[in-house]
Design an enzyme around this catalytic site. Structure first.
Site, PDB file in Angstrom:
ATOM      1  N   LYS A   1      59.699   6.144  47.953  1.00 50.27           N
ATOM      2  CA  LYS A   1      60.954   5.645  48.545  1.00 50.27           C
ATOM      3  C   LYS A   1      61.949   6.797  48.736  1.00 50.27           C
ATOM      4  O   LYS A   1      62.643   6.881  49.752  1.00 50.27           O
ATOM      5  CB  LYS A   1      61.542   4.569  47.626  1.00 50.27           C
ATOM      6  CG  LYS A   1      62.837   3.998  48.090  1.00 50.27           C
ATOM      7  CD  LYS A   1      62.670   3.137  49.320  1.00 50.27           C
ATOM      8  CE  LYS A   1      64.029   2.784  49.882  1.00 50.27           C
ATOM      9  NZ  LYS A   1      63.926   2.206  51.218  1.00 50.27           N
TER      10      LYS A   1
ATOM     11  N   ASN B   1      63.506   8.278  52.256  1.00 50.48           N
ATOM     12  CA  ASN B   1      64.938   8.294  52.565  1.00 50.48           C
ATOM     13  C   ASN B   1      65.476   9.714  52.708  1.00 50.48           C
ATOM     14  O   ASN B   1      66.327   9.973  53.563  1.00 50.48           O
ATOM     15  CB  ASN B   1      65.713   7.513  51.506  1.00 50.48           C
ATOM     16  CG  ASN B   1      65.707   6.018  51.820  1.00 50.48           C
ATOM     17  OD1 ASN B   1      65.155   5.597  52.825  1.00 50.48           O
ATOM     18  ND2 ASN B   1      66.309   5.220  50.969  1.00 50.48           N
TER      19      ASN B   1
ATOM     20  N   PHE C   1      53.238  26.806  49.554  1.00 51.30           N
ATOM     21  CA  PHE C   1      54.027  27.999  49.284  1.00 51.30           C
ATOM     22  C   PHE C   1      55.111  28.171  50.350  1.00 51.30           C
ATOM     23  O   PHE C   1      55.171  27.434  51.329  1.00 51.30           O
ATOM     24  CB  PHE C   1      53.088  29.217  49.223  1.00 51.30           C
ATOM     25  CG  PHE C   1      53.776  30.449  48.682  1.00 51.30           C
ATOM     26  CD1 PHE C   1      54.564  30.378  47.544  1.00 51.30           C
ATOM     27  CD2 PHE C   1      53.622  31.672  49.315  1.00 51.30           C
ATOM     28  CE1 PHE C   1      55.210  31.496  47.052  1.00 51.30           C
ATOM     29  CE2 PHE C   1      54.260  32.807  48.824  1.00 51.30           C
ATOM     30  CZ  PHE C   1      55.055  32.714  47.695  1.00 51.30           C
TER      31      PHE C   1
ATOM     32  N   CYS D   1      58.226  35.044  62.963  1.00 51.21           N
ATOM     33  CA  CYS D   1      59.047  34.172  63.823  1.00 51.21           C
ATOM     34  C   CYS D   1      60.029  33.286  63.067  1.00 51.21           C
ATOM     35  O   CYS D   1      61.230  33.325  63.339  1.00 51.21           O
ATOM     36  CB  CYS D   1      58.139  33.297  64.685  1.00 51.21           C
ATOM     37  SG  CYS D   1      57.210  34.261  65.873  1.00 51.21           S
TER      38      CYS D   1
HETATM   39  N1  LIG Z   1      70.208  -2.555  51.564  1.00 55.57           N
HETATM   40  C1  LIG Z   1      69.119  -2.025  52.042  1.00 55.57           C
HETATM   41  O1  LIG Z   1      68.893  -1.938  53.255  1.00 55.57           O
HETATM   42  C2  LIG Z   1      68.056  -1.500  51.107  1.00 55.57           C
HETATM   43  C3  LIG Z   1      66.844  -1.071  51.643  1.00 55.57           C
HETATM   44  C4  LIG Z   1      65.843  -0.622  50.790  1.00 55.57           C
HETATM   45  C5  LIG Z   1      66.083  -0.606  49.423  1.00 55.57           C
HETATM   46  N2  LIG Z   1      67.278  -1.013  48.918  1.00 55.57           N
HETATM   47  C6  LIG Z   1      67.448  -1.020  47.467  1.00 55.57           C
HETATM   48  O2  LIG Z   1      67.309  -2.363  47.018  1.00 55.57           O
HETATM   49  C7  LIG Z   1      68.179  -2.593  45.926  1.00 55.57           C
HETATM   50  C8  LIG Z   1      69.134  -3.729  46.251  1.00 55.57           C
HETATM   51  O3  LIG Z   1      69.943  -3.347  47.347  1.00 55.57           O
HETATM   52  P1  LIG Z   1      70.899  -4.373  48.078  1.00 55.57           P
HETATM   53  O4  LIG Z   1      71.495  -3.655  49.226  1.00 55.57           O
HETATM   54  O5  LIG Z   1      70.190  -5.672  48.301  1.00 55.57           O
HETATM   55  O6  LIG Z   1      72.014  -4.587  46.928  1.00 55.57           O
HETATM   56  P2  LIG Z   1      73.233  -5.633  46.917  1.00 55.57           P
HETATM   57  O7  LIG Z   1      74.335  -4.977  46.148  1.00 55.57           O
HETATM   58  O8  LIG Z   1      73.491  -6.151  48.293  1.00 55.57           O
HETATM   59  O9  LIG Z   1      72.675  -6.849  46.065  1.00 55.57           O
HETATM   60  C9  LIG Z   1      72.398  -6.783  44.713  1.00 55.57           C
HETATM   61  C10 LIG Z   1      72.576  -8.202  44.158  1.00 55.57           C
HETATM   62  O10 LIG Z   1      72.122  -8.209  42.808  1.00 55.57           O
HETATM   63  C11 LIG Z   1      72.958  -9.130  42.105  1.00 55.57           C
HETATM   64  N3  LIG Z   1      72.777  -8.920  40.674  1.00 55.57           N
HETATM   65  C12 LIG Z   1      73.265  -7.908  39.894  1.00 55.57           C
HETATM   66  N4  LIG Z   1      72.887  -8.108  38.607  1.00 55.57           N
HETATM   67  C13 LIG Z   1      72.138  -9.227  38.570  1.00 55.57           C
HETATM   68  C14 LIG Z   1      71.461  -9.929  37.544  1.00 55.57           C
HETATM   69  N5  LIG Z   1      71.479  -9.529  36.263  1.00 55.57           N
HETATM   70  N6  LIG Z   1      70.795 -11.062  37.864  1.00 55.57           N
HETATM   71  C15 LIG Z   1      70.776 -11.512  39.129  1.00 55.57           C
HETATM   72  N7  LIG Z   1      71.407 -10.883  40.149  1.00 55.57           N
HETATM   73  C16 LIG Z   1      72.076  -9.756  39.879  1.00 55.57           C
HETATM   74  C17 LIG Z   1      74.343  -8.842  42.654  1.00 55.57           C
HETATM   75  O11 LIG Z   1      75.243  -9.903  42.398  1.00 55.57           O
HETATM   76  C18 LIG Z   1      74.034  -8.667  44.144  1.00 55.57           C
HETATM   77  O12 LIG Z   1      74.126  -9.908  44.828  1.00 55.57           O
HETATM   78  C19 LIG Z   1      68.861  -1.265  45.645  1.00 55.57           C
HETATM   79  O13 LIG Z   1      68.115  -0.576  44.683  1.00 55.57           O
HETATM   80  C20 LIG Z   1      68.800  -0.563  46.966  1.00 55.57           C
HETATM   81  O14 LIG Z   1      68.843   0.844  46.807  1.00 55.57           O
HETATM   82  C21 LIG Z   1      68.263  -1.471  49.749  1.00 55.57           C
END
Ligand SMILES: NC(=O)c1ccc[n+]([C@@H]2O[C@H](COP(=O)([O-])OP(=O)(O)OC[C@H]3O[C@@H](n4cnc5c(N)ncnc54)[C@H](O)[C@@H]3O)[C@@H](O)[C@H]2O)c1
Length: 447
Positions: free
Chosen positions: A219, A223, A271, A277
């Site tokens: 991942k 990114n 390496f 160039c």
């Molecule tokens: N947003 C994207 O496009 C994307 C893409 C790939 C990966 N990610 C990864 O996925 C993960 C989530 O990203 P996101 O954008 O959906 O985050 P987000 O902040 O939109 O959502 C996270 C959710 O988790 C909830 N949460 C927190 N603690 C909790 C708990 N103990 N129990 C239940 N729910 C809980 C929060 O209330 C929130 O609604 C991150 O690690 C992010 O890096 C995001």
């Protein structure tokens, strides 16, 4: 399958709705009651193409519902997908607080669910799948110990653990879910991976089953590369504009090259680069940008990055504590005798300067055969080269306590000893690197 999804943000909400759309029975969990209520009302807690209609549909059919109650979700599912946020801390480090908390909650609920082996799911056990982005080692070193502590059992035996990074793009994530670029399954054990692959059964795209830490790292590779691509294109665009060149025309042609540009070429860790160039042309491009007052930090740091990589090779030799060093390969790449700006010449020069007792062999390079620019380069850059060059592989092996391998010359590869003998410092990821990694006396620059 019966699936619980923890975190109803962008990732969790889309995963929950799409999995329900595929026919799974899904319970979404969030600490935010507003999001739980929205989902139960058939409304999307996030703005995304097609997500509103999909949630309305799957909530209506009963395939998706939401709760704030972790135990209720765990009792009603055989797989848990963890999709909580992993934001940056102010110092840039990864915040794992939400991950830790939800893992404790899941572990406690699994323990409550009673008797190990009676945790439900395929093979009679529950599988916890981490979908959040997290650094390599987070699952095995931080989260699995939490689960084992709370559940009172062993991961990979009493319950499954997998890492399934998510590659959806906000804005098109529902479309991306059903047509993913790939599916990566980081599996603690094969049964955990089987649960994951069963969950996505029917989706297109290649499935890669890899160790957990590899899945976590993939991942970041993706990114980091995507950010680098955008930064590169923008910097190049800015330089072109300053030089009065149409950057889109440049990139049209750049992108059409599928052999060297948009291809696997140059993307294997190995390496440092060199040659007559790349260093020269990067220097002059950066210089032209600076003259035009265009800031190009990515392009300006490519050569320093290359030097840092060369420095790592010097450090590997230093760490062995040995003084008699052999080096295989000297020209800047295989199949040429061109020594101009060869990183191996630079490395030899650094080691020689530090007083190492060096012998070098490169079948393409012998002083008697060097002509013109090459000969002049050697005479000005490494005047003592002549006395360091060995005519045979054996001569180097007999001399060396440490051997740097920077060539794939078959004569060198077949002569390299295993186990006993000089420490092998592999600069290029040797064809048998995987096997050698287990041997004492092998260190790799690019595993
Ligand atoms: N947003 C994207 O496009 C994307 C893409 C790939 C990966 N990610 C990864 O996925 C993960 C989530 O990203 P996101 O954008 O959906 O985050 P987000 O902040 O939109 O959502 C996270 C959710 O988790 C909830 N949460 C927190 N603690 C909790 C708990 N103990 N129990 C239940 N729910 C809980 C929060 O209330 C929130 O609604 C991150 O690690 C992010 O890096 C995001």
């Amino acid at each position: 399958m019966r699936v619980s999804v923890f975190g109803l943000g962008y990732v969790g909400c889309v995963s929950a709705a799409c999995l329900a759309g595929m026919g799974h029975e899904v319970i979404g969990v969030d600490v935010n009651q507003v999001k739980v209520d929205l989902v139960n009302d058939g409304k999307a807690p996030v703005v995304e193409e097609r997500i509103g209609e999909l949630i309305a549909e799957v909530v209506e059919t009963g395939a998706l519902r939401a709760t704030g109650d972790v135990r209720e979700a765990i009792m009603g599912s055989e797989v848990s997908l963890v999709c909580v946020g992993t934001p940056s801390e102010p110092n840039g480090s990864l915040c794992t607080t939400y991950l830790e908390r939800v893992t404790e909650q899941i572990g406690a609920a699994l323990a409550d669910r009673g008797g190990l082996g009676g945790l439900g799911g395929l093979g009679g056990r529950h599988t916890v799948v981490f979908r959040s982005t997290m650094l390599p080692g987070t699952a095995l070193n931080l989260l699995v110990p939490i689960l084992e502590k709370y559940v009172g059992g062993t991961a990979g035996v009493d319950f499954g653990v997998a890492v399934n990074p998510e590659f959806l793009r906000e804005g098109t994530s529902v479309r991306d879910f059903f047509d993913p670029p790939k599916t990566v399954v980081g599996e603690l054990d094969p049964a955990s991976g089987d649960v994951m692959t069963a969950l996505y059964d029917g989706l297109p795209g290649e499935v890669f089953r890899v160790p957990v830490a590899t899945a976590e790292a993939i991942k970041y590779a993706d990114n980091a590369f995507h950010g680098l691509k955008i930064g590169f294109a923008n910097e190049l665009g800015a330089v072109c504009q300053a030089l009065g060149v149409d950057s889109h025309q440049v990139m049209d042609v750049f992108l059409a090259d599928r052999k060297l540009n948009i291809s696997p070429a140059y993307l294997r860790p190995g390496f440092a680069f060199g040659g007559s160039c790349l260093p020269k042309d990067l220097r002059s491009l950066v210089h032209a940008a600076q003259r035009a007052d265009v800031s190009v930090p990515i392009l300006a740091h490519v050569l320093p990055s290359n030097s840092a990589h060369l420095e790592r090779a010097v450090e590997l030799v230093e760490r062995t504590g040995k003084r008699r060093v052999g080096m295989f390969g000297l020209s800047f790449k295989p199949g040429t005798d061109d020594l101009r700006e060869s990183p191996l010449v630079e490395l030899a020069e650094r080691l020689f300067g530090k007083g190492y007792d060096l012998r070098i062999h490169d079948a393409n390079v012998s002083l008697s055969r060097l002509l013109g620019a090459n000969r002049e380069y050697v005479e000005t850059r490494l005047p003592h080269l002549a006395q360091l060059l060995a005519e045979s592989v054996e001569e180097v092996l007999e001399h060396a306590e440490v051997c740097l391998v920077g060539t794939r010359d078959p004569a060198v590869l077949s002569a390299l000893p295993h186990g006993d003998g000089p420490t092998i410092v592999d600069l290029i990821h040797l064809p048998d690197a995987e096997a050698r990694r287990a041997e004492p006396g092998y260190v790799g620059l690019a595993w």
